[in-house]
Enzyme design. Structure first.
Site, mmCIF file in Angstrom:
data_model
loop_
_atom_site.group_PDB
_atom_site.id
_atom_site.type_symbol
_atom_site.label_atom_id
_atom_site.label_comp_id
_atom_site.label_asym_id
_atom_site.label_seq_id
_atom_site.Cartn_x
_atom_site.Cartn_y
_atom_site.Cartn_z
ATOM 1 N N THR A 397 36.461 10.242 31.832
ATOM 2 C CA THR A 397 34.998 9.525 30.872
ATOM 3 C C THR A 397 34.712 8.623 31.115
ATOM 4 O O THR A 397 35.008 7.970 31.614
ATOM 5 C CB THR A 397 35.916 9.587 29.794
ATOM 6 O OG1 THR A 397 36.293 11.324 29.483
ATOM 7 C CG2 THR A 397 34.405 10.116 28.530
ATOM 8 N N ASP A 437 39.889 20.655 26.188
ATOM 9 C CA ASP A 437 40.479 19.931 24.875
ATOM 10 C C ASP A 437 40.836 21.105 23.504
ATOM 11 O O ASP A 437 41.022 20.427 22.788
ATOM 12 C CB ASP A 437 38.491 19.167 24.268
ATOM 13 C CG ASP A 437 38.812 17.837 25.345
ATOM 14 O OD1 ASP A 437 40.253 17.200 26.134
ATOM 15 O OD2 ASP A 437 38.339 16.948 25.291
ATOM 16 N N GLY A 484 40.461 9.607 27.745
ATOM 17 C CA GLY A 484 41.077 10.943 26.749
ATOM 18 C C GLY A 484 41.459 10.669 25.644
ATOM 19 O O GLY A 484 40.887 9.630 24.438
#
Length: 580
Positions: A397, A437, A484
């Protein structure tokens, strides 16, 4: 009507007009005089954002320019094959809008999406497969945000990335280190699959630091999007390439052209809460965890922190850890895609609930469990509705913080999920593995899990793009991070660091990361203050996991009286830079 009466009426009308004008002026935000700044994970991306602002672009234009460059130079973290949450503040309108560009599950998805031969797939089996790919939302988010408030021509926002992809960019140390990592290569497929292998491992060797890597496919893709709009991505040859990549190989997915063509960005109100110190914290609502988790941690911290003049730094540290443990337990249990399940967001950040929840702080060696805002607030119990869930969110990310010359602000966190996503590469970019996820187990203890997969559902995210406003309701802070499920703790560290501990943006970022999810407290010990924090928490009775190589990527802007104060995470390669 006499002349005197007419004169009096005219005077009254003029007075009324003056009063109305004064009232309007009082309600309007003051003119912005603090300047502009971009904070992101690579200097080349930051410069791209500043470039489009020099051309007349605003924070949204800059965000597009920054992120398209990041997708090129930092492909392990995010890109146009993934998704994002953007929180946008319009200074003149004094309005906050959330653009939810989270990836969605294909229409064929069922709760048993990750169940194979009657058994739940392991994470490692699922994450590098087509079953893990969600319909990308990033390009649609660009367009939705730009149509709503962009200031520069759409095509111009893509030019810095197109130019860099064609001319070539120098491979950074972080990218080179990841590509050379035997540990990473053991679990991803970028060195095995033909397309990413040829790009990242020319002649069989990982790209070295300083190598000039061009990416004509990416440049062509961006040029098509710049001239044709999102249809160049979601329809035609690119859409066909995505479907072919997703639906091939072991554990293939079942994505269709219709899934891509039907993708929609959700425009949502921000989830905001006011903490007792007077600051208003605004972030993305579910399926993001930002609005719930950041308000919970800061609210709980207020009730848990010591008030004695003799309190030590360790006492404040304990309050921060306990606030995290309580918040993570509730987040894990309740937060999911609110378009599919009832998420009690407003109840979870209600001060009445937080005050009671703070009294339920777990003993240092106790087991973390969710609370029940339904019971606390005098309604039906909510906890029994859902099975317990502790889904892991992997750290692939990036985060971008921007304030422009008009005082508009963007906090955007973008992702492809784990490092390099699924390793599937089409037209110069990588596809996400966002569907991992979801909880791979659709039920726990005979009850459905709120974050179980479903058709067109968006998986829960830890991403927390956050804006903070002061007690005058003026913009005070822009913050966010990758990492995360640790994102929640990383971002909260900057909030408590700046708001409560009086740190600068950079000082707050530089504090050791402390992540208190579940029954173990992770402490970053390869940074100043980390070993001491680990020892103190261990002495208090907590189970401490000493961690090194934390992958936060915090990028923060704080509005001070004399201008903007920026900070960039030294754990990555970014900078914070003002517009000159």
């Amino acid at each position: 009507m006499s002349a005197s009466e007419e004169a009096q009426r005219a005077a009254d009308t003029a007075h009324q007009a003056e009063a109305q004008a004064a009232e309007t002026d009082a309600a309007a935000p003051e003119a912005w005089t603090k300047g502009a700044m971009v904070a992101a994970a690579d200097p080349r991306a930051v410069e791209a954002g500043l470039e489009v602002m020099r051309q007349g672009g605003n924070a949204i234009d800059a965000a597009i320019a920054v992120h398209t460059v990041l997708g090129l130079v930092e492909p392990q973290s995010s890109g146009i094959g993934g998704g994002a949450f953007m929180v946008y503040y319009d200074h003149d309108k004094d309005e906050i809008t959330v653009f939810d560009g989270r990836e969605t599950a294909p229409a064929s998805t069922t709760p048993e999406h990750f169940v194979k031969d009657g058994k739940v797939m392991g994470f490692m089996e699922a994450w590098q497969s087509g079953k893990a790919v969600g319909v990308p939302g990033q390009i649609a988010l660009y367009k939705k945000a730009h149509d709503a408030a962009g200031a520069l021509d759409w095509e111009k926002d893509f030019q810095p990335a197109i130019r860099l992809a064609e001319d070539g960019f120098k491979v950074s140390p972080r990218l080179a280190e990841l590509l050379a990592s035997d540990r990473l290569k053991a679990v991803v497929r970028i060195d095995d699959l033909p397309v990413p292998s040829a790009y990242f491992y020319p002649n069989g060797e990982p790209l070295p630091v300083g190598y000039i890597r061009t990416n004509q496919d990416y440049a062509d893709m961006l040029r098509a999007i710049a001239t044709q709009g999102p249809s160049a991505f979601y329809e035609g040859e690119n859409a066909e390439a995505i479907v072919a990549a997703v639906n091939s190989g072991p554990n293939a997915g079942d994505m269709t052209l219709e899934d891509l063509a039907n993708y929609e960005v959700k425009v949502r109100p921000a989830l905001c809460g006011t903490i007792p110190e007077g600051y208003r914290i605004c972030s993305a609502p579910p399926p993001s965890s930002g609005g719930v988790a950041q308000n919970m941690i800061m609210g709980l911290y207020h009730y848990l922190k010591p008030t004695s003049d003799t309190a030590t730094e360790d006492d404040f540290l304990k309050a921060f850890v306990d606030a995290q443990r309580l918040t993570y337990a509730d987040r894990d249990h309740y937060v999911a895609d609110a378009d599919f399940v009832a998420v009690p967001s407003s109840d979870l950040i209600n001060p009445a609930y937080l005050k009671v929840r703070a009294t339920e702080a777990f003993a240092p060696d106790g087991h973390a469990e969710p609370g029940d805002p339904g019971v606390v607030l005098g309604r039906d119990p909510l906890r029994p509705l859902w099975g317990e869930d502790a889904t892991e969110h992997k750290p692939g990310t990036t985060h971008i913080s921007i304030i422009d010359m008009e005082g508009n602000a963007v906090s955007m966190t973008a992702t492809v999920e784990a490092a390099f996503g699924t390793s599937l590469m089409v037209n110069g970019y990588l596809l996400n593995n966002q569907l991992t996820d979801f909880s791979r187990e659709p039920t726990k203890g005979g009850k459905p899990v709120a974050n179980a997969p479903a058709a067109n559902k968006r998986p829960r995210s830890s991403m927390s793009p956050t804006l903070v406003f002061d007690d005058n309701d003026d913009l005070f802070m822009v913050t966010g991070s990758p990492g995360g499920n640790s994102i929640i703790a990383y971002v909260a560290k900057t909030l408590v660091g700046v708001i409560d501990w009086g740190k600068t943006a950079q000082e707050a970022i530089d504090l050791p990361n402390i992540i208190a999810r579940g029954d173990t407290v992770g402490v970053e010990v390869d940074i100043d203050g980390g070993p001491e924090a680990a020892d103190a928490l261990r002495e208090m009775g907590y189970t401490v996991e000493e961690r090194e190589g934390e992958n936060s990527g915090l990028h923060v802007i704080v509005v001070r009286e004399d201008g903007l104060e920026g900070g960039a995470d030294p754990r990555r390669e970014g900078i914070a830079k003002s517009l000159d």
